[in-house]
Scaffold this active site. Structure first.
Site, short mmCIF file in Angstrom:
data_model
loop_
_atom_site.label_atom_id
_atom_site.label_comp_id
_atom_site.label_asym_id
_atom_site.label_seq_id
_atom_site.Cartn_x
_atom_site.Cartn_y
_atom_site.Cartn_z
N SER A 74 0.85 -1.18 0.00
CA SER A 74 0.00 0.00 0.00
C SER A 74 0.89 1.24 0.00
O SER A 74 2.11 1.13 -0.07
CB SER A 74 -0.96 -0.02 1.18
OG SER A 74 -0.23 -0.04 2.36
N LEU A 75 0.29 2.38 0.04
CA LEU A 75 1.06 3.61 -0.09
C LEU A 75 1.10 4.36 1.23
O LEU A 75 0.12 4.41 1.96
CB LEU A 75 0.40 4.53 -1.12
CG LEU A 75 0.48 4.14 -2.58
CD1 LEU A 75 -0.44 5.03 -3.40
CD2 LEU A 75 1.91 4.30 -3.07
N GLU A 106 -0.04 11.02 -10.58
CA GLU A 106 -1.30 10.46 -11.10
C GLU A 106 -2.41 10.74 -10.11
O GLU A 106 -2.15 10.93 -8.93
CB GLU A 106 -1.20 8.92 -11.16
CG GLU A 106 -0.23 8.40 -12.15
CD GLU A 106 -0.02 6.90 -11.98
OE1 GLU A 106 -0.66 6.28 -11.10
OE2 GLU A 106 0.79 6.38 -12.74
N LYS A 108 -5.09 9.65 -7.48
CA LYS A 108 -5.25 8.48 -6.63
C LYS A 108 -6.71 8.06 -6.69
O LYS A 108 -7.59 8.72 -6.13
CB LYS A 108 -4.83 8.78 -5.20
CG LYS A 108 -4.90 7.55 -4.31
CD LYS A 108 -4.27 7.83 -2.96
CE LYS A 108 -4.27 6.61 -2.08
NZ LYS A 108 -5.58 5.98 -1.91
N ASP A 110 -10.14 6.20 -6.14
CA ASP A 110 -10.76 5.63 -4.96
C ASP A 110 -11.66 4.46 -5.37
O ASP A 110 -12.86 4.60 -5.50
CB ASP A 110 -11.58 6.72 -4.26
CG ASP A 110 -11.76 6.42 -2.79
OD1 ASP A 110 -11.20 5.41 -2.32
OD2 ASP A 110 -12.46 7.19 -2.12
N TYR A 220 -2.40 1.14 -13.54
CA TYR A 220 -1.34 2.13 -13.32
C TYR A 220 0.02 1.55 -12.98
O TYR A 220 0.96 2.30 -12.73
CB TYR A 220 -1.75 3.12 -12.24
CG TYR A 220 -2.32 2.48 -10.99
CD1 TYR A 220 -1.51 1.80 -10.12
CD2 TYR A 220 -3.68 2.55 -10.72
CE1 TYR A 220 -2.02 1.20 -8.99
CE2 TYR A 220 -4.22 1.96 -9.60
CZ TYR A 220 -3.38 1.28 -8.73
OH TYR A 220 -3.89 0.68 -7.63
N LYS A 284 5.22 9.21 -7.58
CA LYS A 284 6.11 8.05 -7.64
C LYS A 284 7.40 8.44 -8.33
O LYS A 284 7.38 9.20 -9.30
CB LYS A 284 5.49 6.91 -8.47
CG LYS A 284 4.10 6.53 -8.10
CD LYS A 284 3.57 5.52 -9.12
CE LYS A 284 2.08 5.31 -8.90
NZ LYS A 284 1.49 4.39 -9.87
N LYS A 308 -2.86 13.25 -0.20
CA LYS A 308 -4.32 13.26 -0.21
C LYS A 308 -4.90 14.67 -0.17
O LYS A 308 -4.25 15.60 0.28
CB LYS A 308 -4.83 12.48 1.01
CG LYS A 308 -4.47 11.01 0.94
CD LYS A 308 -5.59 10.22 1.55
CE LYS A 308 -5.23 8.76 1.68
NZ LYS A 308 -6.33 8.01 2.23
N CYS A 401 -34.46 6.68 27.94
CA CYS A 401 -34.35 6.26 26.54
C CYS A 401 -35.56 6.77 25.77
O CYS A 401 -36.70 6.50 26.16
CB CYS A 401 -34.28 4.73 26.46
SG CYS A 401 -34.40 4.11 24.78
N CYS A 404 -37.87 3.64 24.74
CA CYS A 404 -38.61 2.77 25.66
C CYS A 404 -38.83 3.39 27.04
O CYS A 404 -39.49 2.79 27.89
CB CYS A 404 -37.89 1.43 25.80
SG CYS A 404 -36.30 1.55 26.64
N CYS A 417 -28.91 2.80 27.05
CA CYS A 417 -30.21 2.30 27.50
C CYS A 417 -30.00 0.84 27.91
O CYS A 417 -29.57 0.02 27.11
CB CYS A 417 -31.23 2.38 26.37
SG CYS A 417 -32.69 1.34 26.64
N CYS A 423 -36.22 -3.04 24.53
CA CYS A 423 -36.23 -1.71 23.91
C CYS A 423 -36.48 -1.86 22.40
O CYS A 423 -35.72 -2.52 21.70
CB CYS A 423 -34.91 -0.99 24.15
SG CYS A 423 -34.81 0.59 23.27
S1 IVH Z 1 0.46 2.97 -6.91
C1 IVH Z 1 3.14 0.26 -4.28
N1 IVH Z 1 -1.19 4.52 -8.15
O1 IVH Z 1 -4.30 3.49 -3.50
C2 IVH Z 1 2.46 1.36 -4.99
N2 IVH Z 1 -2.00 3.30 -6.30
O2 IVH Z 1 -2.74 2.48 -0.48
C3 IVH Z 1 1.35 0.84 -5.77
N3 IVH Z 1 -4.36 3.64 -5.84
O3 IVH Z 1 -4.38 0.26 -2.57
C4 IVH Z 1 0.21 1.72 -5.77
N4 IVH Z 1 -4.73 5.05 -7.48
O4 IVH Z 1 -4.92 0.54 -4.95
C5 IVH Z 1 -1.03 3.67 -7.14
N5 IVH Z 1 -2.55 5.93 -9.38
C6 IVH Z 1 -2.39 5.07 -8.38
C7 IVH Z 1 -3.44 4.70 -7.53
C8 IVH Z 1 -3.20 3.80 -6.49
C9 IVH Z 1 -5.27 4.39 -6.46
C10 IVH Z 1 -4.68 2.82 -4.65
C11 IVH Z 1 -4.00 1.50 -4.57
C12 IVH Z 1 -3.66 1.30 -3.11
C13 IVH Z 1 -4.10 2.57 -2.48
C14 IVH Z 1 -3.01 3.15 -1.59
#
Ligand code: IVH
Length: 666
Positions: A74-75, A106, A108, A110, A220, A284, A308, A401, A404, A417, A423
């Protein structure tokens, strides 16, 4: 037939990935039907990667656990510009003087992270992120997503023997809104966010359900590839595009923090205009050999950072403060707000949590307040921005409460409660929870229905849900024969629930989805969970004294035990699951190299003691390499294969995370 398939794939790609179709839908449909007809006529020439085979796999009982080709880390993330500057400094230090870093930026996305594996150009596996080392095999579901090529495009670049990619499954906001409207129209619980909905769709056991949802995948990252020497992320992105995938838009390079800040601000400003949810940007390091040199901690690469966005905020008025009584009896003050759109989602209520939170923020009816929403997180009231001249006195929690009339008591900051069994509000909460998506997922048993059952005195405990007949239901407002039959059938269909779902459904204090899964996997049957002692429970990873007390308390309380018995007496038989050999999760193989501060056998033993394995040689399967001073060829090999490299201190941190430790000999 091969030519026709290629033609159909080309039009599919133009339509779904590039959004510039060359033919009308009619022409496409005609080509598709011709292929279907030929495949029916010559079944021996049919192929699993034919575009006609995107749907129609039989429902599965469960998903297989599949190891990733390379770990899906994860990041590291932040909202602070200073952290970005510090990240940049670390990168510069690692690269050494004279080398200017180049970053790739890039959005991020969701959504839900996914690994796609192609062998000789054919999609063979799609795996959810899971714990990063292994996830759930959801190949059949991913095959139904039109934007995911079943075979790689090879016009511009040949297909490698092995290719593992990482991307994000998303649901566009417009599709999400339509989908939720549809759910509401049939009385079903809407999803909280496009991300939840994408993740939920990917984890359907019946791929036909996934096929009915509109999803897309943006790719990505190249996790692993055979025989294609890539030297930068940008090259990887270009290759991904050429192989036929959609990649995130607006990927850009940056050479300084200021450029990163500008990109971040620009995307944040444009955020509301996008048809997909993003929660920040990802930065990155572009150079892949520099990435390998920087390596990763136990959780995230050192060469990337998620920057973020601040949560979205708006100002609105508290029209009223209401008290809600949950299934566990906790009284929660809730602000009923003048409805306001926060990043496209209408917000009309926000939890005020508890007495102390309310007092601290001094929120009163009529106040103008700042509210915020981060992703699908429940909206919060941040602060008061303006008060009325005739401001009412501070809000007081009731002494009884509201549902009830029982006198409430204070438990820390919470107001509770105590009328657990009589209840009506708690009972409503238990029924809604019982049928919720993460529990027994009973279609048609939502809030409205639960309220009606309790208010009309039809249901006074969970088990009585199973006594409701079609005729009885039809006497109620809002039930016709079809809907009544559907609900009775849905209830009947839950009588052989997966064990972990049943455990969630019971509403045992402290037991959420994760704990329920561990319990199911460790004990196998409901009776064994029910009879487990506190010691046995605490042997399960993730369960501590507080949980074990709550669980044993639940099953030994005469009244909860009777409620459970009543459910079992209605014929509910939770499905047993195979007990995993050990309670310890498989943590993967560690390899040690170079001079570390303890004898190697000690380090290896410590890792095995927490459920890992060890090996003398680095391979693609290696979970991580622990490199001491003077590490040699193993380190090189690990870097080549993208195996995470830890120093000894990081290894100790990881050990401790899994409940282990090591005595250092120094
Ligand atoms: S790079 C090891 N690029 O964000 C780095 N992650 O915890 C690989 N995510 O679960 C991740 N957009 O699924 C990367 N443009 C993007 C992303 C991305 C969304 C997600 C990824 C990860 C979470 C970060």
């Amino acid at each position: 037939m091969e030519k026709l398939r290629a033609e159909i794939n080309r039009h599919g790609h133009l339509y779904h990935v590039e959004a510039r179709p060359e033919v009308t839908d009619d022409v496409y449909d005609e080509l598709f039907r011709r292929l279907q007809a030929w495949e029916a006529q010559y079944p021996e020439l049919s192929s699993p990667s034919s575009p006609t085979h995107r749907v129609g796999a039989d429902p599965q009982d469960k998903f297989e656990t599949v190891e990733h080709v390379a770990p899906m880390l994860s990041l590291d993330s932040t909202q602070e510009m200073d952290d970005v500057r510090r990240f940049d400094e670390r990168v510069r230090k690692a690269l050494g003087s004279g080398v200017e870093p180049v970053y790739i930026m890039e959005p991020k996305l969701d959504g839900a992270s996914i690994e796609l594996v192609y062998e000789h150009g054919v999609l063979v596996r799609a795996v959810t992120r899971g714990n990063g080392r292994a996830g759930e095999g959801v190949t059949e579901n991913i095959r139904t997503i039109a934007g995911v090529p079943l075979t790689l495009r090879t016009e511009e670049r040949p297909a490698p023997a092995l290719l593992a990619l990482r991307g994000e499954v998303i649901m566009y906001i417009s599709d999400f809104q339509r989908f939720n409207e549809g759910l509401r129209a049939v009385g079903q619980e809407p999803y909280a966010s496009p991300r939840n909905s994408a993740a939920g769709s990917v984890r359907q056991l019946d791929s036909r359900v996934t096929a009915s949802r509109k999803l897309d995948v943006l790719v990505y990252d190249v996790l692993a590839v055979d025989g294609v020497p890539l030297s930068s992320d940008m090259e990887g992105v270009e290759a991904i595009r050429q192989w036929g995938f959609r990649v995130p838009e607006r990927i850009e390079r940056a050479a300084s923090c200021d450029e990163v800040f500008r990109y971040h601000a620009a995307f944040d400003a444009d955020r509301d205009g996008l048809d997909y949810e993003i929660d920040g940007i990802v930065i990155k390091l572009d150079d892949l050999s520099a990435r390998r040199a920087m390596g990763a901690t136990a959780h995230h690469p050192r060469w990337a950072l998620a920057f973020k966005f601040a949560p979205r905020q708006e100002v609105t008025t508290i029209e009223k403060i209401d008290i809600q009584v949950g299934r566990t009896g906790v009284l929660t003050p809730v602000a009923l707000l003048r409805p306001v759109s926060v990043g496209g989602v209408m917000v009309s209520r926000a939890s005020l949590h508890n007495r102390e939170e309310l007092r601290r923020k001094d929120l009163r009816e009529g106040d103008r307040v700042r509210i915020q929403r981060a992703g699908d997180v429940i909206p919060q009231v941040v602060e008061v921005v303006e008060t009325r001249a005739d401001r009412p006195p501070p809000f007081e929690m009731p002494s009884e409460c509201p549902a009830c009339g029982t006198e409430v008591y204070e438990d820390g900051p919470r107001t509770v409660c105590p009328n657990r069994f009589r209840c009506p509000a708690q009972l409503k909460g238990r029924i809604i929870h019982f049928g919720a998506r993460s529990a027994l997922d009973i279609e048609g048993l939502g809030e409205e229905t639960a309220n009606m059952f309790v208010d009309r005195g039809l249901v006074s405990e969970l088990a009585e849900l199973f006594d409701l007949g079609v005729e009885r239901l039809m006497e109620l407002d809002g039930f016709a024969e079809t809907s009544a039959t559907a609900l009775v059938e849905a209830l009947e269909a839950t009588k052989t629930p997966e064990l972990h779902r049943f455990l969630v459904a019971l509403g045992i204090p402290e037991v959420g989805v994760t704990v329920a899964r561990s319990l199911a996997e460790s004990f196998g049957t409901f009776d064994r969970v029910r009879d487990a002692t506190r010691e046995e429970l605490e042997a399960v990873s993730g369960i501590g004294p507080r949980m074990s007390e709550a669980i044993v308390g639940y099953f030994t309380d005469v009244r909860t035990a009777a409620a459970v018995d009543a459910l079992l007496a209605r014929g509910i038989v939770p499905v047993a699951v195979e007990v995993v050999a050990s309670n310890l999760p498989d943590l993967g193989a560690a390899v040690f190299t170079g001079a570390i501060p303890v004898p190697r056998v000690v380090a290896e033993g410590a890792w095995r003691a927490v459920g890992g394995s060890t090996s003398g040689a680095v391979s693609k399967k290696t979970a991580f390499l622990v490199a001491g001073d003077n590490a040699g060829s193993k380190l090189e090999k690990a870097e080549k294969l993208g195996v995470p490299v830890l120093d000894f201190d990081e290894f100790v941190v990881r050990l401790r995370e899994h409940g282990g430790d090591i005595e250092r000999g120094d």
